[in-house]
Design a protein around this motif. Structure first.
Motif, PDB file in Angstrom:
ATOM      1  N   GLY A 147      35.635  40.426  36.018  1.00  0.00           N
ATOM      2  CA  GLY A 147      35.521  40.801  37.182  1.00  0.00           C
ATOM      3  C   GLY A 147      35.800  42.409  37.080  1.00  0.00           C
ATOM      4  N   THR A 148      35.691  43.445  37.305  1.00  0.00           N
ATOM      5  CA  THR A 148      36.152  44.849  38.056  1.00  0.00           C
ATOM      6  C   THR A 148      37.115  44.471  39.075  1.00  0.00           C
ATOM      7  N   GLU A 149      37.458  43.842  39.737  1.00  0.00           N
ATOM      8  CA  GLU A 149      38.376  44.152  40.853  1.00  0.00           C
ATOM      9  C   GLU A 149      38.535  42.640  41.395  1.00  0.00           C
ATOM     10  N   ASP A 150      37.432  41.882  41.358  1.00  0.00           N
ATOM     11  CA  ASP A 150      37.496  39.944  42.086  1.00  0.00           C
ATOM     12  C   ASP A 150      36.771  39.699  40.789  1.00  0.00           C
ATOM     13  N   GLY A 151      37.534  38.155  40.746  1.00  0.00           N
ATOM     14  CA  GLY A 151      36.296  37.510  40.396  1.00  0.00           C
ATOM     15  C   GLY A 151      35.860  35.941  40.818  1.00  0.00           C
ATOM     16  N   ASP A 152      35.238  34.908  40.375  1.00  0.00           N
ATOM     17  CA  ASP A 152      35.094  33.841  41.147  1.00  0.00           C
ATOM     18  C   ASP A 152      36.616  33.068  40.316  1.00  0.00           C
ATOM     19  N   LEU A 153      36.780  32.984  39.580  1.00  0.00           N
ATOM     20  CA  LEU A 153      37.805  32.471  38.788  1.00  0.00           C
ATOM     21  C   LEU A 153      38.952  33.373  38.963  1.00  0.00           C
ATOM     22  N   LEU A 154      40.200  33.376  39.313  1.00  0.00           N
ATOM     23  CA  LEU A 154      40.818  33.951  39.908  1.00  0.00           C
ATOM     24  C   LEU A 154      42.139  33.529  39.146  1.00  0.00           C
ATOM     25  N   LEU A 155      42.807  34.299  38.224  1.00  0.00           N
ATOM     26  CA  LEU A 155      43.850  33.835  37.547  1.00  0.00           C
ATOM     27  C   LEU A 155      45.731  35.095  37.777  1.00  0.00           C
ATOM     28  N   ARG A 156      46.140  34.115  37.792  1.00  0.00           N
ATOM     29  CA  ARG A 156      47.779  35.294  38.124  1.00  0.00           C
ATOM     30  C   ARG A 156      47.931  34.658  36.841  1.00  0.00           C
ATOM     31  N   LEU A 157      49.192  36.303  36.179  1.00  0.00           N
ATOM     32  CA  LEU A 157      50.030  35.746  35.195  1.00  0.00           C
ATOM     33  C   LEU A 157      51.401  36.258  35.908  1.00  0.00           C
TER      34      LEU A 157
END
Length: 352
Positions: free
Chosen positions: A139-149
């Motif tokens: 995803g370029t701005e957001d995604g269905d699978l959202l990950l945070r590191l």
């Protein structure tokens, strides 16, 4: 005597529940139904409820006052580059796949990683490898699978957070019609809970707009009567579409009424809610100088003694001045929340 274990059998998993800032107590109250499966930390950052959890992850998706829920995995590595190592990378993919198995096939199509330095060479490679391993696009701005590191909140290492749903929990499937300034579904649910819902309620949503408050109250449980009213025919059409999408048409009535001249008997309502115009996206301060006192007086007329009136407004000084001038409403509680940089208040009033 041996102490009882904190949890039933099972390995606790670190979870973070994201809330609207200011509504943490309401979300915590909703989370009581998880019982001993969840051990909530007494305190957390604003808008975050950390906990250890041993229940089914899918049950967390039923939270209606929360914005999102993340599962957290700690990796004892000094730098993100080490996450590309075989053992850690396989653990990341396994965590992602466990989340994906909670949903129907095809629920996730893209992946997005939020992190400081997300465009660095290391994290660019990590994203590419995760996409390759999961079959998801980037995803370029957001995604269905959202990950945070992020760096570990306590101790050393790094933490990967995976959102448990393709969209925020506050995104309601019943919202087929939206209006500018429409109330967030999770905030609407919290306000409905603050009205102390009861199956015998005669419930009124003044200025119902897109129907958020009305729908969220009905999804909590039954009422004796539920009414949504608005002076704008277009708003009522929007409410009707959303009420139908929620499957609640038979449980409520929608009326083209002026909130300052309600065709209701005195003391006929047990609970009233309203998302009042702030003067930002809807209305103006000058209009509110006339609207607010008239609305407070009319709501007082139709409310039975002891009824709750839960309203949201950014016109804090105006509301405080008007309440001080009246003996019809007692201020039960005042909740300051954060709505995208705005800080309106939820006034919980009780009819004298």
């Amino acid at each position: 005597m041996a102490k009882r274990p904190i949890y039933p059998a099972g390995h606790p998993q670190r979870i973070e529940v994201i809330t609207t800032e200011g509504l943490e107590p309401v979300v915590r109250d909703e989370m009581r139904r998880f019982g001993r499966e969840a051990r909530l930390e007494r305190e957390g950052p604003a808008g975050v409820i950390p906990m250890d959890y041993v229940g089914e992850w899918k049950a967390l998706l039923t939270l209606r006052s929360a914005q999102s829920v993340y599962v957290v995995r700690n990796f004892a590595v000094p730098r993100p580059k080490a996450l590309l190592g075989d053992e850690h990378f396989r653990a990341m993919v396994a965590l992602i796949e466990r989340v994906r198995r909670m949903h129907p096939p095809g629920a996730f199509s893209s992946l997005f990683l939020s992190a400081a330095g997300a465009d660095s060479a290391v994290l660019t490679r990590l994203k590419a490898e995760l996409c390759r391993a999961t079959g998801l696009s980037l995803g370029t701005e957001d995604g269905d699978l959202l990950l945070r590191l992020r760096r570990a909140q306590s101790g050393e290492g790094w933490e990967l957070l995976v959102r448990l749903a393709p969209r925020p929990l506050a995104t309601r499937p019943w919202r087929v019609c939206n209006r500018e300034g429409a109330l967030n579904g999770a905030v609407a649910h919290a306000m409905a809970r603050l009205s102390l819902p009861d199956p015998t309620d005669r419930f009124l949503n003044i200025g119902c707009g897109s129907g958020s408050l009305l729908i969220e109250r009905l999804l909590i449980g039954p009422t004796r009567r539920a009414i949504g009213c608005d002076i704008d025919p277009a708003a009522l059409r929007c409410s009707k579409a959303n009420v139908e999408a929620a499957g609640l048409s038979e449980r409520c009535q929608l009326e083209l009424w002026d909130a300052c001249q309600l065709p209701l008997h005195n003391a006929s309502m047990d609970a009233i809610v309203a998302d009042l115009p702030f003067g930002h996206l809807v209305g103006s301060h000058r209009e509110n100088l006339e609207l607010y006192p008239a609305l407070l007086d009319e709501a007082a007329r139709v409310a039975r003694p002891g009824a709750h009136f839960v309203l949201l407004s950014h016109e804090v000084r105006l509301m405080e001045r008007l309440l001080a001038q009246r003996n019809t409403w007692n201020l039960h509680s005042l909740v300051r929340i954060n709505l995208g940089g705005l800080h309106p208040r939820i006034f919980v009033l009780e009819r004298s």
